[in-house]
Design a protein around this motif. Structure first.
Motif, PDB file in Angstrom:
ATOM      1  N   ILE A 141      41.600  13.616 107.017  1.00  0.00           N
ATOM      2  CA  ILE A 141      40.391  13.335 107.531  1.00  0.00           C
ATOM      3  C   ILE A 141      39.931  14.105 108.934  1.00  0.00           C
ATOM      4  CG2 ILE A 141      40.439  11.129 108.534  1.00  0.00           C
ATOM      5  CD1 ILE A 141      37.722  10.544 107.603  1.00  0.00           C
ATOM      6  N   ARG A 142      38.960  14.898 109.044  1.00  0.00           N
ATOM      7  CA  ARG A 142      38.262  15.146 110.326  1.00  0.00           C
ATOM      8  C   ARG A 142      36.994  14.653 110.846  1.00  0.00           C
ATOM      9  NH1 ARG A 142      37.175  21.582 111.953  1.00  0.00           N
ATOM     10  NH2 ARG A 142      36.544  21.212 113.918  1.00  0.00           N
ATOM     11  N   VAL A 143      37.042  14.339 111.989  1.00  0.00           N
ATOM     12  CA  VAL A 143      35.848  13.418 112.285  1.00  0.00           C
ATOM     13  C   VAL A 143      35.216  14.211 113.451  1.00  0.00           C
ATOM     14  CG1 VAL A 143      34.916  11.312 113.493  1.00  0.00           C
ATOM     15  CG2 VAL A 143      36.919  11.373 111.869  1.00  0.00           C
ATOM     16  N   GLY A 144      33.739  14.357 113.564  1.00  0.00           N
ATOM     17  CA  GLY A 144      33.188  14.843 114.696  1.00  0.00           C
ATOM     18  C   GLY A 144      32.361  13.653 115.012  1.00  0.00           C
ATOM     19  N   THR A 145      31.666  13.681 116.353  1.00  0.00           N
ATOM     20  CA  THR A 145      31.074  12.447 116.823  1.00  0.00           C
ATOM     21  C   THR A 145      29.837  13.039 117.345  1.00  0.00           C
ATOM     22  OG1 THR A 145      33.158  11.863 118.186  1.00  0.00           O
ATOM     23  CG2 THR A 145      30.969  11.063 119.008  1.00  0.00           C
ATOM     24  N   LEU A 146      28.742  12.107 117.031  1.00  0.00           N
ATOM     25  CA  LEU A 146      27.606  12.423 117.290  1.00  0.00           C
ATOM     26  C   LEU A 146      27.192  10.981 118.546  1.00  0.00           C
ATOM     27  CD1 LEU A 146      25.654  12.791 113.810  1.00  0.00           C
ATOM     28  CD2 LEU A 146      26.252  14.119 115.646  1.00  0.00           C
ATOM     29  N   ARG A 167      31.811  18.629 124.198  1.00  0.00           N
ATOM     30  CA  ARG A 167      31.617  19.356 122.920  1.00  0.00           C
ATOM     31  C   ARG A 167      32.981  20.011 122.360  1.00  0.00           C
ATOM     32  NH1 ARG A 167      26.831  23.823 123.580  1.00  0.00           N
ATOM     33  NH2 ARG A 167      27.548  24.591 125.450  1.00  0.00           N
ATOM     34  N   ASP A 168      34.019  20.380 123.577  1.00  0.00           N
ATOM     35  CA  ASP A 168      35.174  20.813 123.098  1.00  0.00           C
ATOM     36  C   ASP A 168      36.017  19.663 122.936  1.00  0.00           C
ATOM     37  OD1 ASP A 168      34.517  23.215 123.550  1.00  0.00           O
ATOM     38  OD2 ASP A 168      34.546  23.593 125.610  1.00  0.00           O
ATOM     39  N   ALA A 169      35.750  18.397 122.989  1.00  0.00           N
ATOM     40  CA  ALA A 169      36.471  17.521 122.832  1.00  0.00           C
ATOM     41  C   ALA A 169      36.266  16.549 121.523  1.00  0.00           C
ATOM     42  CB  ALA A 169      36.411  16.361 124.009  1.00  0.00           C
ATOM     43  N   GLY A 170      35.321  17.068 120.676  1.00  0.00           N
ATOM     44  CA  GLY A 170      35.303  16.527 119.482  1.00  0.00           C
ATOM     45  C   GLY A 170      33.779  16.139 119.334  1.00  0.00           C
ATOM     46  N   VAL A 171      32.780  16.075 120.204  1.00  0.00           N
ATOM     47  CA  VAL A 171      31.379  15.578 120.265  1.00  0.00           C
ATOM     48  C   VAL A 171      30.834  16.893 119.683  1.00  0.00           C
ATOM     49  CG1 VAL A 171      29.444  14.832 121.400  1.00  0.00           C
ATOM     50  CG2 VAL A 171      31.647  13.871 122.022  1.00  0.00           C
ATOM     51  N   VAL A 172      30.090  16.550 118.423  1.00  0.00           N
ATOM     52  CA  VAL A 172      29.367  17.706 117.804  1.00  0.00           C
ATOM     53  C   VAL A 172      27.956  17.736 117.751  1.00  0.00           C
ATOM     54  CG1 VAL A 172      31.477  18.022 116.254  1.00  0.00           C
ATOM     55  CG2 VAL A 172      29.612  16.758 115.490  1.00  0.00           C
ATOM     56  N   GLY A 173      27.448  16.593 118.116  1.00  0.00           N
ATOM     57  CA  GLY A 173      26.040  16.722 118.249  1.00  0.00           C
ATOM     58  C   GLY A 173      25.322  15.477 118.839  1.00  0.00           C
ATOM     59  N   PHE A 174      23.966  15.396 118.901  1.00  0.00           N
ATOM     60  CA  PHE A 174      22.919  14.437 119.478  1.00  0.00           C
ATOM     61  C   PHE A 174      22.245  13.921 118.739  1.00  0.00           C
ATOM     62  CE2 PHE A 174      18.932  13.651 121.537  1.00  0.00           C
ATOM     63  CZ  PHE A 174      19.309  12.808 122.666  1.00  0.00           C
ATOM     64  N   ALA A 200      23.523  23.706 121.385  1.00  0.00           N
ATOM     65  CA  ALA A 200      24.006  22.202 120.918  1.00  0.00           C
ATOM     66  C   ALA A 200      23.171  21.867 119.596  1.00  0.00           C
ATOM     67  CB  ALA A 200      24.149  21.143 121.952  1.00  0.00           C
ATOM     68  N   HIS A 201      23.907  20.991 118.780  1.00  0.00           N
ATOM     69  CA  HIS A 201      23.644  20.604 117.557  1.00  0.00           C
ATOM     70  C   HIS A 201      22.839  19.170 117.846  1.00  0.00           C
ATOM     71  CE1 HIS A 201      25.271  23.744 115.014  1.00  0.00           C
ATOM     72  NE2 HIS A 201      26.317  23.618 115.659  1.00  0.00           N
TER      73      HIS A 201
END
Length: 352
Positions: A141-146, A167-174, A200-201
């Motif tokens: 599984i891959r995980v992104g953080t909001l 965002r380079d550490a896995g945070v993908v959005g707000f 940013a997303h």
């Protein structure tokens, strides 16, 4: 002969989850153990089965006050780095076991600072937990953080800054979460303007507790790329006539992060039978299926798929479409989204 869409068959299908709250998905046993470790008081029971039932009953009570009591307990035990690492790791492991291949998990860092953690410490602890959970799951599984700002509080810019910084550490959005009515996106438009300038997303909870006008603010004023829930956008659809706002959302392919069980529990729709997911799917909206709060609602993504199959008669092609929709709307680079669909989702649903 096609494989019957049993719960076990659905569990094996690759799934993409865009709307899942970290503090709404703890294991009951973990809540009990963390409460004991940190001295959190007031749990209604220390039996894990009974506690899970208590969270579910609160969610089904029809009372928002009772529903929110559950978060007082989950957030209450998530106030140190060790607890955050554990909760985040277990969330990833649970989703991987449920067949989720990509998930975006959201939370509000400010909710974990009551005992002295900084916002940065909270973010870094959760990211470490996600890393450990992925490793424990064999990388399946891959995980992104909001990261969420709380709508009723000031300081959305602080959280937007964290999104860009990490965002380079896995945070993908707000995102903005919390009470929708009375706290619209226009309250701090500067945060969304900043995110756009920084490429940013962001998604926005909208058209859940408030009506279609909430979706209008999220899309037209703030520029949301997705709508968290978005179910009351259906108020702009009359039969086969799609209103201008709903048509704009559909034409721009703005994804709807629908959470069927939760949408009933929070009163966004009166009943599952009245949920607009089937009609909006038939009309060509970018519909996705999500969990919202796995502990509170006593759901898994497999379970939500089974629920909509049973209620609306969806077949494997519909579930594949929901999953492809979610992958296309994920806050991932274009080539990675294409690879996820081509190499994981399409083969998985061909087998299903």
């Amino acid at each position: 002969m096609p494989t019957p869409l049993t719960h076990e068959a659905l569990r094996g299908a690759p799934k993409v989850l865009l709307h899942d709250h970290l503090d709404g998905g703890l294991r009951p046993q973990t809540v009990i153990e963390l409460a004991d470790a940190c001295g959190h008081q007031g749990l209604p029971t220390t039996d894990p089965v009974a506690l899970g039932n208590w969270f579910r009953d609160n969610a089904n009570s029809g009372s928002l006050v009772r529903y929110l009591e559950g978060f007082a307990h989950t957030c209450g035990v998530m106030q140190d780095e060790e607890a955050l690492v554990r909760v985040a790791s277990e969330a990833v492991q649970d989703l991987a076991a449920d067949g989720v291949v990509y998930a975006e998990i959201r939370y509000a860092p400010e909710l974990f600072t009551e005992r002295g953690l900084s916002l940065e410490q909270a973010v870094e602890a959760v990211q470490e937990g996600f890393r450990q959970g992925r490793e424990a799951s064999g990388g399946k599984i891959r995980v992104g953080t909001l990261l969420c700002a709380m709508r009723q509080n000031d300081g959305w810019q602080r959280i937007a800054d964290l999104v860009v910084r990490y965002r380079d550490a896995g945070v993908v959005g707000f995102d903005i979460a919390g009470p929708e009515a009375g706290f619209p996106p226009s309250r701090e438009l500067s945060a969304f303007e900043y995110l756009r300038r920084e490429n940013a997303h962001f998604t926005i909870h909208a058209a859940e507790a408030a009506g279609a006008e909430s979706a209008w603010e999220a899309v037209q004023l703030a520029g949301a790329e997705r709508l968290g829930h978005g179910v009351r956008l259906a108020e702009d659809i009359k039969g086969d006539e799609v209103g201008r706002l709903a048509a704009y959302v559909r034409d721009r392919r703005i994804a709807l992060e629908m959470c069927p069980t939760s949408n009933v529990q929070t009163g966004a729709v009166a009943s599952l039978a009245e949920h607009p997911i089937k009609r909006m799917h038939e009309l060509g909206f970018r519909v996705t299926v999500n969990t919202d709060n796995r502990l509170m609602s006593d759901v898994t993504l497999t379970g939500e798929f089974a629920t909509v199959v049973e209620q609306f008669g969806f077949g494997a092609d519909d579930l594949r479409k929901f999953t492809v929709n979610a992958a296309k709307a994920a806050f991932l680079p274009h080539e990675e989204r294409r690879a996820l669909i081509r190499d994981v989702i399409e083969p998985g649903y061909a087998a299903l």
